[in-house]
Motif scaffolding. Structure first.
Motif, PDB file in Angstrom:
ATOM      1  N   MET A   1       0.913  -1.273   0.083  1.00  0.00           N
ATOM      2  CA  MET A   1       0.162  -0.093   0.026  1.00  0.00           C
ATOM      3  C   MET A   1       0.782   1.436   0.031  1.00  0.00           C
ATOM      4  SD  MET A   1      -3.159   1.057   2.668  1.00  0.00           S
ATOM      5  CE  MET A   1      -4.009  -0.495   2.326  1.00  0.00           C
ATOM      6  N   ARG A   2       0.807   1.977  -1.035  1.00  0.00           N
ATOM      7  CA  ARG A   2       1.476   3.248  -1.209  1.00  0.00           C
ATOM      8  C   ARG A   2       0.906   4.365  -0.235  1.00  0.00           C
ATOM      9  NH1 ARG A   2       5.082   4.108  -5.008  1.00  0.00           N
ATOM     10  NH2 ARG A   2       4.275   6.243  -5.577  1.00  0.00           N
ATOM     11  N   PHE A   3       1.741   5.009   0.712  1.00  0.00           N
ATOM     12  CA  PHE A   3       0.917   6.103   1.557  1.00  0.00           C
ATOM     13  C   PHE A   3       1.630   7.496   1.159  1.00  0.00           C
ATOM     14  CE2 PHE A   3      -0.267   2.644   4.036  1.00  0.00           C
ATOM     15  CZ  PHE A   3      -1.257   3.210   5.056  1.00  0.00           C
ATOM     16  N   GLY A   4       0.679   8.608   1.285  1.00  0.00           N
ATOM     17  CA  GLY A   4       1.104   9.753   1.352  1.00  0.00           C
ATOM     18  C   GLY A   4       1.136  10.240   2.823  1.00  0.00           C
ATOM     19  N   LEU A   5       2.176  10.974   3.446  1.00  0.00           N
ATOM     20  CA  LEU A   5       2.207  11.516   4.697  1.00  0.00           C
ATOM     21  C   LEU A   5       1.576  12.886   4.719  1.00  0.00           C
ATOM     22  CD1 LEU A   5       2.582  11.282   7.759  1.00  0.00           C
ATOM     23  CD2 LEU A   5       4.930  11.255   7.149  1.00  0.00           C
ATOM     24  N   LEU A   6       0.814  13.287   5.557  1.00  0.00           N
ATOM     25  CA  LEU A   6       0.336  14.652   5.660  1.00  0.00           C
ATOM     26  C   LEU A   6       0.845  15.312   6.801  1.00  0.00           C
ATOM     27  CD1 LEU A   6      -3.240  14.520   3.758  1.00  0.00           C
ATOM     28  CD2 LEU A   6      -1.103  14.764   2.925  1.00  0.00           C
ATOM     29  N   GLY A   7       1.520  16.103   6.687  1.00  0.00           N
ATOM     30  CA  GLY A   7       2.286  16.447   8.130  1.00  0.00           C
ATOM     31  C   GLY A   7       3.820  16.420   8.342  1.00  0.00           C
ATOM     32  N   THR A   8       4.411  17.306   9.093  1.00  0.00           N
ATOM     33  CA  THR A   8       5.949  17.409   9.076  1.00  0.00           C
ATOM     34  C   THR A   8       6.160  17.657  10.421  1.00  0.00           C
ATOM     35  OG1 THR A   8       5.765  19.872   8.542  1.00  0.00           O
ATOM     36  CG2 THR A   8       5.942  18.281   6.660  1.00  0.00           C
ATOM     37  N   GLY A   9       5.404  17.434  11.478  1.00  0.00           N
ATOM     38  CA  GLY A   9       6.009  17.804  12.793  1.00  0.00           C
ATOM     39  C   GLY A   9       6.535  16.439  13.387  1.00  0.00           C
ATOM     40  N   TYR A  10       6.845  16.639  14.773  1.00  0.00           N
ATOM     41  CA  TYR A  10       7.326  15.628  15.638  1.00  0.00           C
ATOM     42  C   TYR A  10       6.515  14.368  15.430  1.00  0.00           C
ATOM     43  CZ  TYR A  10       8.792  13.006  19.674  1.00  0.00           C
ATOM     44  OH  TYR A  10       9.106  11.909  20.594  1.00  0.00           O
ATOM     45  N   TRP A  11       5.365  14.061  15.449  1.00  0.00           N
ATOM     46  CA  TRP A  11       4.402  12.982  15.666  1.00  0.00           C
ATOM     47  C   TRP A  11       4.712  12.310  14.078  1.00  0.00           C
ATOM     48  CZ3 TRP A  11       3.356  10.014  19.233  1.00  0.00           C
ATOM     49  CH2 TRP A  11       2.374   8.726  19.207  1.00  0.00           C
ATOM     50  N   ALA A  12       4.479  13.385  13.207  1.00  0.00           N
ATOM     51  CA  ALA A  12       4.676  12.874  11.765  1.00  0.00           C
ATOM     52  C   ALA A  12       6.134  12.062  11.335  1.00  0.00           C
ATOM     53  CB  ALA A  12       4.555  13.920  10.713  1.00  0.00           C
TER      54      ALA A  12
ATOM     55  N   ALA B   1       6.104   8.375   9.976  1.00  0.00           N
ATOM     56  CA  ALA B   1       7.115   8.162   8.983  1.00  0.00           C
ATOM     57  C   ALA B   1       7.869   6.695   9.198  1.00  0.00           C
ATOM     58  CB  ALA B   1       8.003   9.291   8.715  1.00  0.00           C
ATOM     59  N   ALA B   2       8.223   6.800  10.843  1.00  0.00           N
ATOM     60  CA  ALA B   2       8.926   5.805  11.210  1.00  0.00           C
ATOM     61  C   ALA B   2       7.924   4.250  11.185  1.00  0.00           C
ATOM     62  CB  ALA B   2       9.350   5.887  12.541  1.00  0.00           C
ATOM     63  N   ALA B   3       6.653   4.291  11.303  1.00  0.00           N
ATOM     64  CA  ALA B   3       5.859   3.252  11.282  1.00  0.00           C
ATOM     65  C   ALA B   3       5.909   2.687   9.813  1.00  0.00           C
ATOM     66  CB  ALA B   3       4.698   3.581  11.938  1.00  0.00           C
ATOM     67  N   LEU B   4       5.497   3.673   8.866  1.00  0.00           N
ATOM     68  CA  LEU B   4       5.446   3.275   7.320  1.00  0.00           C
ATOM     69  C   LEU B   4       6.658   2.538   6.991  1.00  0.00           C
ATOM     70  CD1 LEU B   4       3.461   6.547   6.223  1.00  0.00           C
ATOM     71  CD2 LEU B   4       2.692   4.287   6.159  1.00  0.00           C
ATOM     72  N   ALA B   5       7.860   3.097   7.399  1.00  0.00           N
ATOM     73  CA  ALA B   5       9.377   2.528   7.012  1.00  0.00           C
ATOM     74  C   ALA B   5       9.392   0.981   7.595  1.00  0.00           C
ATOM     75  CB  ALA B   5      10.325   3.287   7.538  1.00  0.00           C
ATOM     76  N   ALA B   6       8.668   0.828   8.831  1.00  0.00           N
ATOM     77  CA  ALA B   6       8.757  -0.290   9.663  1.00  0.00           C
ATOM     78  C   ALA B   6       7.908  -1.435   9.183  1.00  0.00           C
ATOM     79  CB  ALA B   6       8.961  -0.205  11.201  1.00  0.00           C
ATOM     80  N   ALA B   7       6.708  -1.135   8.733  1.00  0.00           N
ATOM     81  CA  ALA B   7       5.539  -2.004   8.619  1.00  0.00           C
ATOM     82  C   ALA B   7       6.073  -2.748   7.186  1.00  0.00           C
ATOM     83  CB  ALA B   7       4.455  -1.280   8.171  1.00  0.00           C
ATOM     84  N   PRO B   8       5.720  -4.143   7.141  1.00  0.00           N
ATOM     85  CA  PRO B   8       6.140  -4.801   5.825  1.00  0.00           C
ATOM     86  C   PRO B   8       5.423  -4.673   4.500  1.00  0.00           C
ATOM     87  CG  PRO B   8       4.812  -6.153   7.546  1.00  0.00           C
ATOM     88  CD  PRO B   8       5.196  -4.959   8.095  1.00  0.00           C
ATOM     89  N   ASP B   9       4.231  -3.937   4.664  1.00  0.00           N
ATOM     90  CA  ASP B   9       3.592  -3.854   3.667  1.00  0.00           C
ATOM     91  C   ASP B   9       3.120  -2.293   3.131  1.00  0.00           C
ATOM     92  OD1 ASP B   9       3.443  -6.698   2.941  1.00  0.00           O
ATOM     93  OD2 ASP B   9       1.974  -7.027   4.613  1.00  0.00           O
ATOM     94  N   THR B  10       3.930  -1.733   3.484  1.00  0.00           N
ATOM     95  CA  THR B  10       3.690  -0.101   3.292  1.00  0.00           C
ATOM     96  C   THR B  10       4.853   0.646   2.613  1.00  0.00           C
ATOM     97  OG1 THR B  10       4.156   0.555   5.377  1.00  0.00           O
ATOM     98  CG2 THR B  10       2.018  -0.023   5.183  1.00  0.00           C
TER      99      THR B  10
ATOM    100  N   LEU C   1      -1.182  -0.082  11.288  1.00  0.00           N
ATOM    101  CA  LEU C   1      -1.388  -0.054   9.957  1.00  0.00           C
ATOM    102  C   LEU C   1      -1.700  -1.304   9.405  1.00  0.00           C
ATOM    103  CD1 LEU C   1       2.118   1.934   9.558  1.00  0.00           C
ATOM    104  CD2 LEU C   1      -0.233   2.822   8.647  1.00  0.00           C
ATOM    105  N   ALA C   2      -1.256  -2.651  10.161  1.00  0.00           N
ATOM    106  CA  ALA C   2      -1.670  -3.891   9.793  1.00  0.00           C
ATOM    107  C   ALA C   2      -3.324  -3.767   9.777  1.00  0.00           C
ATOM    108  CB  ALA C   2      -0.864  -4.872  10.575  1.00  0.00           C
TER     109      ALA C   2
END
Length: 281
Positions: A1-12, A17-26, A249-250
């Motif tokens: 699944m291809r994600f767009g991230l909306l937001g640039t702050g600490y939580w983003a 961003a870290a979860a999208l990098a770590a998740a196996p299918d994103t 995300l899963a």
């Protein structure tokens, strides 16, 4: 699944961003932010493309992860849903019931999947706790969530400073109370020192629960405890928020509806009733 991230702050940066990098299918395919320079910096750091136009980003992805203030998140979430994009959102879903309803209507019309990231609900130990607590004989519960954002990564967050613990940590408490005690039928509230909101909830099961919430408290507490014929039971605290985000995300990919926009809308309605009963000073 291809994600767009909306937001640039600490939580983003640190969670989405870290979860999208770590998740196996994103795959994190693009970043958009209200500040294009920050979006470009974050996109460069995560190996994604920065977009200056939201609709252009939506055209390039299957789903969006939104890490923005709730009043900004809600219209963007509705816009993404109308474009057929799955939604990975933050709590609270919105700051008004109308805005939350708009997101729900867009999701229902398009048929996209949605998950709102109530962090505790995706921690394995909490999932196990709730599965054992649901169906128990409970008279009620108390939720005490106290802390201070001063000096932390969210200390300069305008919406948190304006709306306080009711809207920031209140969703966490409700995400645990509602599955066990059932929907809320009546809400009363009072404002106290240090920006504290104390909320009394009557549930459809007949149980009564309380929430005591603050983001400006001189003491720290995170306690959600149920009581009744089933005894006393306290929800496990702590846990890894990044692992929880990967699990959320899963859940989105699997179509899990436990924490979808419909549930999040009900949370917003309860918070709005409490805010009306006891407006912030």
């Amino acid at each position: 699944m291809r994600f767009g991230l909306l937001g640039t702050g600490y939580w983003a940066r640190e969670t989405h961003a870290a979860a999208l990098a770590a998740a196996p299918d994103t795959t994190l395919a693009g970043v958009w932010g209200r500040d294009p320079e920050k979006a470009a910096l974050l996109a460069g750091a995560v190996g994604a493309r920065a977009y200056e136009d939201v609709d252009e980003l939506l055209d390039a992805v299957d789903a969006v992860a939104i890490a923005l203030p709730p009043d900004v998140q809600a219209p963007l979430a509705a816009r993404a849903a109308r474009a057929g994009k799955h939604l990975f959102l933050d709590k609270p879903l919105a700051l008004t019931v109308q805005a939350a309803d708009d997101v729900v209507a867009a999701v229902d019309a398009s048929g996209v999947k949605s998950v709102v990231f109530f962090t505790s609900r995706f921690r394995p130990e909490v999932v196990d706790f709730l599965s054992g607590a649901v169906g128990g004989s409970w008279d009620g519960a108390r939720a005490v969530l106290l802390g201070s954002v001063a000096g932390g990564p969210f200390g300069s967050s305008p919406w948190r400073n304006e709306h306080g613990g009711l809207w920031d940590v209140g969703p966490h408490a409700l995400s645990l109370l509602l599955p066990v005690l059932g929907p809320v039928t009546r809400v009363t509230a009072a404002a106290g020192p240090h920006g504290t909101s104390t909320v009394l909830l009557v549930h459809s099961s007949g149980a009564v629960s309380t929430m005591t919430l603050s983001l400006a408290s001189p003491v720290t507490a995170w306690d959600v405890t149920f009581y009744g014929d089933s005894g006393w039971a306290t929800v496990p605290a702590g846990g890894d928020h990044l692992d929880a985000a990967v699990r959320a995300l899963a859940a989105l990919e699997a179509g899990d509806t436990a924490c979808d926009v419909h549930f999040a809308r009900d949370v917003v309605a309860i918070l709005a009733s409490a805010a009306e009963a006891a407006p912030a000073p």
